[in-house]
Design a protein around this motif. Structure first.
Motif, PDB file in Angstrom:
ATOM      1  N   LEU A 121       8.144 -39.311 -30.768  1.00  0.00           N
ATOM      2  CA  LEU A 121       7.297 -38.225 -30.274  1.00  0.00           C
ATOM      3  C   LEU A 121       7.823 -36.912 -30.836  1.00  0.00           C
ATOM      4  N   TYR A 122       7.043 -36.319 -31.736  1.00  0.00           N
ATOM      5  CA  TYR A 122       7.389 -35.024 -32.286  1.00  0.00           C
ATOM      6  C   TYR A 122       6.493 -34.010 -31.594  1.00  0.00           C
ATOM      7  N   MET A 123       7.078 -33.227 -30.682  1.00  0.00           N
ATOM      8  CA  MET A 123       6.274 -32.214 -29.992  1.00  0.00           C
ATOM      9  C   MET A 123       7.012 -30.889 -29.909  1.00  0.00           C
ATOM     10  N   SER A 124       7.605 -30.501 -31.017  1.00  0.00           N
ATOM     11  CA  SER A 124       8.273 -29.197 -31.072  1.00  0.00           C
ATOM     12  C   SER A 124       7.233 -28.084 -31.029  1.00  0.00           C
ATOM     13  N   ASN A 125       7.700 -26.900 -30.660  1.00  0.00           N
ATOM     14  CA  ASN A 125       6.863 -25.709 -30.704  1.00  0.00           C
ATOM     15  C   ASN A 125       5.546 -25.864 -29.952  1.00  0.00           C
ATOM     16  N   ASN A 126       5.661 -26.289 -28.694  1.00  0.00           N
ATOM     17  CA  ASN A 126       4.547 -26.333 -27.769  1.00  0.00           C
ATOM     18  C   ASN A 126       4.891 -25.422 -26.597  1.00  0.00           C
ATOM     19  N   GLU A 144      12.518 -43.528 -28.662  1.00  0.00           N
ATOM     20  CA  GLU A 144      13.837 -43.476 -29.301  1.00  0.00           C
ATOM     21  C   GLU A 144      14.093 -42.156 -30.007  1.00  0.00           C
ATOM     22  N   ASP A 145      13.031 -41.483 -30.436  1.00  0.00           N
ATOM     23  CA  ASP A 145      13.164 -40.298 -31.279  1.00  0.00           C
ATOM     24  C   ASP A 145      12.249 -39.202 -30.739  1.00  0.00           C
ATOM     25  N   LEU A 146      12.856 -38.113 -30.274  1.00  0.00           N
ATOM     26  CA  LEU A 146      12.103 -37.004 -29.698  1.00  0.00           C
ATOM     27  C   LEU A 146      12.501 -35.698 -30.375  1.00  0.00           C
ATOM     28  N   VAL A 147      11.497 -34.932 -30.812  1.00  0.00           N
ATOM     29  CA  VAL A 147      11.742 -33.583 -31.296  1.00  0.00           C
ATOM     30  C   VAL A 147      11.019 -32.646 -30.333  1.00  0.00           C
ATOM     31  N   PHE A 148      11.800 -31.770 -29.686  1.00  0.00           N
ATOM     32  CA  PHE A 148      11.288 -30.934 -28.597  1.00  0.00           C
ATOM     33  C   PHE A 148      11.664 -29.463 -28.774  1.00  0.00           C
ATOM     34  N   ILE A 149      12.361 -29.166 -29.838  1.00  0.00           N
ATOM     35  CA  ILE A 149      12.831 -27.811 -30.131  1.00  0.00           C
ATOM     36  C   ILE A 149      11.631 -26.846 -30.142  1.00  0.00           C
ATOM     37  N   GLY A 150      11.840 -25.617 -29.720  1.00  0.00           N
ATOM     38  CA  GLY A 150      10.758 -24.638 -29.778  1.00  0.00           C
ATOM     39  C   GLY A 150       9.847 -24.594 -28.569  1.00  0.00           C
ATOM     40  N   ASN A 151      10.083 -25.453 -27.577  1.00  0.00           N
ATOM     41  CA  ASN A 151       9.355 -25.371 -26.312  1.00  0.00           C
ATOM     42  C   ASN A 151      10.112 -24.401 -25.410  1.00  0.00           C
ATOM     43  N   ARG A 169      18.206 -37.773 -19.040  1.00  0.00           N
ATOM     44  CA  ARG A 169      16.893 -38.078 -18.467  1.00  0.00           C
ATOM     45  C   ARG A 169      16.148 -39.145 -19.273  1.00  0.00           C
ATOM     46  N   LEU A 170      16.462 -39.264 -20.550  1.00  0.00           N
ATOM     47  CA  LEU A 170      15.817 -40.260 -21.415  1.00  0.00           C
ATOM     48  C   LEU A 170      16.911 -41.160 -22.013  1.00  0.00           C
ATOM     49  N   PRO A 171      17.388 -42.116 -21.228  1.00  0.00           N
ATOM     50  CA  PRO A 171      18.559 -42.909 -21.639  1.00  0.00           C
ATOM     51  C   PRO A 171      18.361 -43.789 -22.875  1.00  0.00           C
ATOM     52  N   ASN A 172      17.132 -44.047 -23.295  1.00  0.00           N
ATOM     53  CA  ASN A 172      16.906 -44.883 -24.477  1.00  0.00           C
ATOM     54  C   ASN A 172      16.833 -44.092 -25.778  1.00  0.00           C
ATOM     55  N   LEU A 173      16.920 -42.760 -25.678  1.00  0.00           N
ATOM     56  CA  LEU A 173      16.828 -41.932 -26.894  1.00  0.00           C
ATOM     57  C   LEU A 173      17.973 -42.224 -27.851  1.00  0.00           C
ATOM     58  N   LYS A 174      17.616 -42.363 -29.138  1.00  0.00           N
ATOM     59  CA  LYS A 174      18.630 -42.514 -30.189  1.00  0.00           C
ATOM     60  C   LYS A 174      18.739 -41.234 -31.010  1.00  0.00           C
ATOM     61  N   LYS A 175      17.606 -40.484 -31.086  1.00  0.00           N
ATOM     62  CA  LYS A 175      17.602 -39.215 -31.822  1.00  0.00           C
ATOM     63  C   LYS A 175      16.925 -38.155 -30.977  1.00  0.00           C
ATOM     64  N   LEU A 176      17.537 -36.969 -30.941  1.00  0.00           N
ATOM     65  CA  LEU A 176      16.969 -35.832 -30.227  1.00  0.00           C
ATOM     66  C   LEU A 176      16.997 -34.630 -31.164  1.00  0.00           C
ATOM     67  N   ASP A 177      15.836 -34.059 -31.412  1.00  0.00           N
ATOM     68  CA  ASP A 177      15.726 -32.894 -32.301  1.00  0.00           C
ATOM     69  C   ASP A 177      16.387 -33.149 -33.655  1.00  0.00           C
ATOM     70  N   GLY A 178      16.196 -34.356 -34.181  1.00  0.00           N
ATOM     71  CA  GLY A 178      16.682 -34.693 -35.511  1.00  0.00           C
ATOM     72  C   GLY A 178      18.133 -35.118 -35.596  1.00  0.00           C
ATOM     73  N   GLU A 179      18.842 -35.122 -34.462  1.00  0.00           N
ATOM     74  CA  GLU A 179      20.254 -35.512 -34.473  1.00  0.00           C
ATOM     75  C   GLU A 179      20.470 -36.774 -33.644  1.00  0.00           C
ATOM     76  N   THR A 180      21.402 -37.601 -34.088  1.00  0.00           N
ATOM     77  CA  THR A 180      21.747 -38.817 -33.365  1.00  0.00           C
ATOM     78  C   THR A 180      22.293 -38.453 -31.981  1.00  0.00           C
ATOM     79  N   VAL A 181      21.816 -39.158 -30.964  1.00  0.00           N
ATOM     80  CA  VAL A 181      22.308 -38.930 -29.601  1.00  0.00           C
ATOM     81  C   VAL A 181      23.622 -39.674 -29.437  1.00  0.00           C
TER      82      VAL A 181
END
Length: 189
Positions: A121-126, A144-151, A169-181
């Motif tokens: 889910l790429y939802m940056s800048n919302n 697994e992969d969330l981009v949320f930067i800019g919210n 809050r999202l224990p299954n995430l492997k990547k957050l904002d382009g970086e490995t969790v």
């Protein structure tokens, strides 16, 4: 003022650019950067029976519609539009694996929970500004992969706090904002 490009017109343009491929057999279809921009998604999208990746980014679309018959859709790209919410995704709830909606006007993530197979889910800048909305992403058990930067939510907290809270809050995430969790391994006594 001219009216926007319709989905039917976008399909016709696509077919003119791809004379050797029928739109109903195409797996990757791009209607991005239409001029004039597409303003609404409609049931004309049903012609894309084989589509797995559909890009409608960089248009003027305000709401998600017309995709209920796209039974093979895995990637939906709607970045840089005027989308305000995530309703209208029910028809692709069993197939969609990636949703790209960065640079829109989304304040609430209600409706995203129907996407049982969503991994990216790429939802940056919302416009998401509070944790109660963010918590609705917990319904996405395969995410697994969330981009949320800019919210606003991201902008209003310290980066380290953001990373810790979001990954907790999202224990299954492997990547957050382009970086490995990186997770603390549970210590054994």
């Amino acid at each position: 003022m001219s009216k926007g490009t319709t989905i039917k017109e976008a399909i016709k343009r696509w077919e003119e650019k791809h004379p050797d491929e029928a739109i109903k057999e195409a797996t990757d279809v791009g209607f991005q950067f239409q001029f004039p921009p597409i303003e609404k998604m409609d049931n004309s999208l049903a012609a894309l029976v084989s589509v797995q990746k559909l890009s409608l980014s960089t248009n003027m679309i305000e709401k998600i519609a017309g995709i209920n018959s796209l039974k093979n859709l895995k990637i939906l790209s709607l970045g840089r539009n005027y989308i305000k919410n995530l309703s209208g995704l029910e028809g692709v709830s069993d197939t969609l694996e990636q949703l790209w909606v960065s640079y829109n006007f989304i304040e609430r993530v209600k409706g995203v929970g129907v996407l049982k197979k969503l991994k990216v889910l790429y939802m940056s800048n919302n416009l998401v500004k509070d944790w109660s909305e963010f918590n609705k992403l917990q319904e996405l058990t395969m995410l697994e992969d969330l981009v949320f930067i800019g919210n606003p939510l991201y902008e209003n907290v310290d980066e380290a706090v953001w990373k810790a809270e979001a990954s907790k809050r999202l224990p299954n995430l492997k990547k957050l904002d382009g970086e490995t969790v990186l997770r603390e391994e549970a210590e054994e006594d």
